[in-house]
Design a protein around this motif. Structure first.
Motif: not given
Lengths: 562, 355
Positions: B81, B141, B145, B158, B161, B177, B188, B190
């Protein structure tokens, strides 16, 4: 209420409105009026349009104009697409050359080089002589409509190139990366993401090319292609007379198509303000070329460069050549043509300098005033000034010329007995009206960059409104205004279509008219080309200066912020 | 089901500028992992390397045990993203979300089903026929996603984000999230420069600075036991007192360059290598100047009322220390110019050997 508070603003508004009304709105309305009015009864009628489409010559002209404009868009696209591709997709040194190609149509309008192109690419021109001798065949580059298409597209392709490159460069890298991230690549990615995003820019450029070519009078006239709309209108008015409705019908068709092309462009751009660039990311990913790709790219760029420069090369040869006919190059070289034009017809150049500088001055005064009224005053109708001034974009020079002839018919110049319409001052006004949209844009963006707070600071420190404008606003706008002046000057110097309609005596005629007159005869080509070179020189200097000015004021501005 | 990501000795340069220096990290299956650091620290570059948009000169990137260095982005099955969402303005929301599925040549019915499901999940099914520019930042956003999740990626990346959202929405989105990540059990990563974002969402954080991983750990662990001054100061405010271990009244203690005497922490390590002590403003305790509990005294120079807390800047000898107090608890607020007593629990002091 606001009138009482700002009498000066209202006065300025009405003066400008009156000027635009007299020299833009009324002449154009007049043209429409004549086209839709029955000559005998004076009532509304479509009979003129019926007559137009009944004549096979006009039908053919209409078809030809459309065909030439569409084909020019096609050929121009074929030239522009590979160039845009090279500059946006690759780290390519040749990009610098490609970018400078963008100025070509500004520097030299197509009609100036048209005859020279005939000598280079015509049936018995240099290229075909060479082709015939070594390869045994010839190519009809310049035959009939081909010639107009060829000359127009190599002059106007930069409009597509610039717009397309701009929208390609505006595509944020993440647009492409997100597609890759979701599994797309190669041609599919190009077709589904890059191409649609670049489309608005392409359509904007293409419609501009269409409009320019469709309206152009000078190039077909000089190439002796008369079965197109603009030449037909000119010939009808100049041979049959000002009362013949056919010229007006054609003028209406030209305006309608101009509006149509502009409408298409605005449709393409509407709601597509894909301003995608976020933080420093920048445009699409570029990669280095492989050696063989480099060879091909350079070959293509070089070929296009040669093509684009050929009118300049041809014009140079023609202006220095003695006799140039049925040969690859002129028989000999001389500076006699230059001597001749400077000795015998210096008035062309002097008139051009006078007219263009007056027109440009008028433009920046009007441009600054309109920009100021629109952005800073609260007058209710102020936006109309902007709309009307910008509407001049849709009025071809030919139409404006016809409109002047018609509107000021029978009116004599003040304190004289000559007709007003063909007074040189009218030509200056016509040039100013034609260039006003560009000057207005320059002034507008210059004023946009002057923050209101800077003016308020001046007023807060005790300067009156007028004093503030004079001491703060105008100096800050100076760069933009000057750039607007130079651009207006340079383009007004080579305007032909309005000039052809409005010039009555050679002593009043500017350069473009002189080029046109000289180029009519084989003997006049040399001096005509020399005049053309002078025109190119004037315009090139102007264009160069305006770029320097814009660069300089940009640099100063960025310096101020630090 | 979820996969592990390994970065082994990554080195990455742009021309002669080395932006990632010998980075090794392991992100466990199903983990919510943050790359935290100031701008230009290399965190986004590292993320883009995993997605395939950057090439490293050295080292291996392993996803699910498979080396992916030479895989192009479109074959990595890694969902990303983008910071600006990168929604294509010329396509409707539905077309945007369907894009990745269409590229995978799935049957039409399945595409429709999965697009609906993805939009449903982010609560935007009703917006399917709109264009991105008709949506608010928070909605865009969510679409971004949904577009990424629709392809059921092995990994979710991400890139900042939340940075384009306003403060309230940001808090809401990060909770959303996290809930989504837990539900999908999706590994994930980030990227953020905001420590609060990293702290609230992540299982573990890698703090990056100057292309080097400074420290990896759970949010509280990083806060309590920073390895170096950068980490201590990047995560929250910290008092840093430089000096050395010495002796006061016959007992070992820490004497600062400004003349301040502090007790020694318990887990001191090698006393000779300690160059600074670090402690949090809320661990410094205020008392009366003459209170016997006071270790030293100082003068209040500045008082800032921050709502839930009051922050004092206190001059002690020639050191300036920060002290945070909950507002409305304990002593009445002190005023600038007032002299106060200060104390601190030795367990709250963190020695630094590389100040």
């Amino acid at each position: 209420m606001s009138v009482a508070r700002h009498p000066g603003q209202s006065l300025l508004f009405w003066l400008i409105a009156l000027f635009l009304l007299s020299f833009l709105v009324i002449p154009v309305v007049q043209v429409f009026f004549v086209a839709f009015v029955d000559v005998n009864s004076g009532g509304f009628t479509l009979v003129n349009f019926l007559d137009f489409f009944r004549s096979s010559l006009f039908r053919e002209s209409f078809y030809n104009s459309f065909y030439v404009a569409a084909m020019s868009v096609l050929v121009a696209s074929a030239i522009a697409l590979p160039l845009a591709y090279f500059t946006t997709r690759f780290e390519f040194k040749g990009s610098v050359i490609i970018q400078s190609l963008g100025f070509v149509p500004l520097i030299m309008p197509p009609f100036v080089g048209a005859v020279a192109m005939q000598l280079l690419f015509g049936e018995n021109g240099s290229i075909n002589l060479l082709l015939d001798e070594y390869l045994g065949f010839t190519v009809p580059f310049m035959k009939g409509l081909n010639g107009v298409i060829f000359v127009q597209s190599i002059h106007y392709f930069p409009f597509i190139l610039i717009n397309l490159s701009a929208s390609l460069n505006n595509i944020d890298r993440s647009m492409e990366e997100s597609a890759q991230n979701l599994g797309s690549y190669g041609m599919r990615l190009f077709r589904r993401i890059v191409f649609p995003l670049a489309m608005p820019g392409y359509v904007a450029g293409a419609s501009l090319v269409f409009l320019k070519v469709f309206d152009d009078l000078g190039t077909p006239l000089l190439l002796n292609v008369n079965n197109m709309l603009a030449p037909q209108a000119y010939l009808r008015i100049s041979s049959i007379g000002i009362d013949d409705p056919m010229g007006y019908v054609i003028a209406v068709i030209l305006v309608v198509f101009s509006l149509f092309a502009m409408w298409i462009a605005s449709l393409a751009l509407r709601g597509k303000d894909y301003s995608m660039i976020q933080k420093g990311g920048g445009g699409l990913a570029k990669r280095r070329m492989r050696p063989w790709e480099k060879v091909i790219a350079y070959a293509i760029v070089l070929l296009i460069l040669l093509l684009v420069l050929s009118p300049h090369i041809g014009l140079t040869l023609l202006s220095f050549g003695t006799i140039w006919s049925y040969s690859v190059l002129p028989d000999g070289f001389t500076t006699e043509h230059y001597a001749e034009v400077f000795r015998e017809t210096p008035e062309y150049m002097l008139n051009t300098l006078l007219y263009a500088s007056l027109a440009a001055t008028l433009d920046i005064i009007l441009g600054t005033a309109i920009a100021w009224l629109v952005l800073r005053s609260k007058l209710r109708l102020r936006h109309w000034l902007d709309y009307i001034a910008m509407a001049a974009l849709a009025v071809p020079g030919l139409v404006l010329g016809i409109g002047y002839l018609r509107s000021f018919l029978g009116v004599n110049i003040p304190f004289g007995d000559r007709p007003l319409a063909t007074w040189w001052v009218m030509l200056v006004i016509a040039l100013a009206i034609r260039r006003l949209p560009y000057a207005l844009r320059a002034c507008n963006s210059a004023l946009h960059q002057v923050s209101r707070a800077l003016e308020e600071a001046g007023e807060n420190l005790g300067a009156s409104r007028m004093r503030t404008i004079w001491r703060v606003t105008v100096p800050l706008m100076a760069g933009g205004i000057l750039a607007g002046f130079v651009t207006s000057f340079a383009t007004a110097a080579v305007e032909l279509s309005a000039t052809l309609m409005l010039v009555s005596t050679e002593s009043d005629a500017p350069l473009s008219y002189g080029i046109y007159v000289f180029m009519q005869s084989a003997a006049g080509r040399g001096p005509g080309a020399a005049l053309g070179m002078v025109a190119v020189l004037i315009v090139a200097t102007g264009t160069y200066l305006s770029h320097r000015i814009i660069e300089k004021s940009r640099r100063e501005r960025s310096f101020e912020r630090v | 089901m979820s996969v592990r990501i390994e970065l082994n000795n990554i080195d990455l340069s742009y021309g002669t500028t080395r932006v990632i220096k010998q980075v090794s990290l392991v992100i466990e299956p199903g983990e919510f992992f943050a790359f935290l650091g100031p701008s230009g620290c290399g965190k986004s570059t590292l993320l883009r390397l995993i997605a395939g948009f950057e090439q490293c000169q050295q080292g291996d990137v392993l996803i699910d045990g498979r080396r992916v260095n030479d895989l192009p982005p479109w074959q990595r099955e890694v969902g990303m993203v983008f910071q600006n969402y990168a929604l294509w303005p010329h396509m409707t929301i539905r077309r945007n979300v369907a894009f990745g599925l269409e590229e995978r040549r799935l049957p039409k019915e399945e595409i429709n089903r999965r697009v609906d499901a993805a939009l449903e999940r982010v609560g935007l099914l009703d917006y399917a026929e709109r264009r991105p520019n008709q949506l608010s930042g928070g909605q865009q956003q969510r679409v971004a996603l949904a577009r990424t999740l629709a392809i059921e990626p092995k990994v979710l990346l991400l890139d900042e984000p939340l940075s384009n959202l306003d403060a309230k929405l940001r808090i809401h989105m990060r909770q959303e999230l996290l809930a989504l990540q837990r539900e999908l059990d999706l590994t994930t990563i980030f990227v953020t420069h905001d420590q609060e974002e990293a702290n609230t969402t992540s299982d573990r954080i890698a703090v990056l600075e100057d292309g080097v991983v400074q420290q990896v750990g759970a949010p509280m662990a990083l806060y309590d036991r920073p390895d170096n001054l950068f980490v201590a100061q990047f995560l929250g405010s910290a008092n840093v007192v430089r000096g050395q271990v010495s002796e006061c009244d016959g007992r070992p203690c820490f004497v600062s360059e400004g003349g301040l005497e502090l007790p020694l922490p318990d887990d001191l390590g090698n006393p000779n290598r300690v160059q600074a002590l670090v402690f949090r403003p809320q661990n410094l305790l205020r008392c009366d100047e003459n209170d016997p509990a006071a270790l030293f005294a100082g003068e209040v120079k500045l008082r800032e009322f921050l709502g839930n807390i009051v922050r004092y800047e206190i001059e002690v000898q020639s050191e300036r220390l920060l002290l945070d107090e909950l507002y409305g608890r304990g002593l009445a607020p002190a005023s600038p110019g007032e002299r106060i007593g200060l104390s601190i629990d030795p367990r709250d002091l963190r020695p630094m050997t590389n100040a």
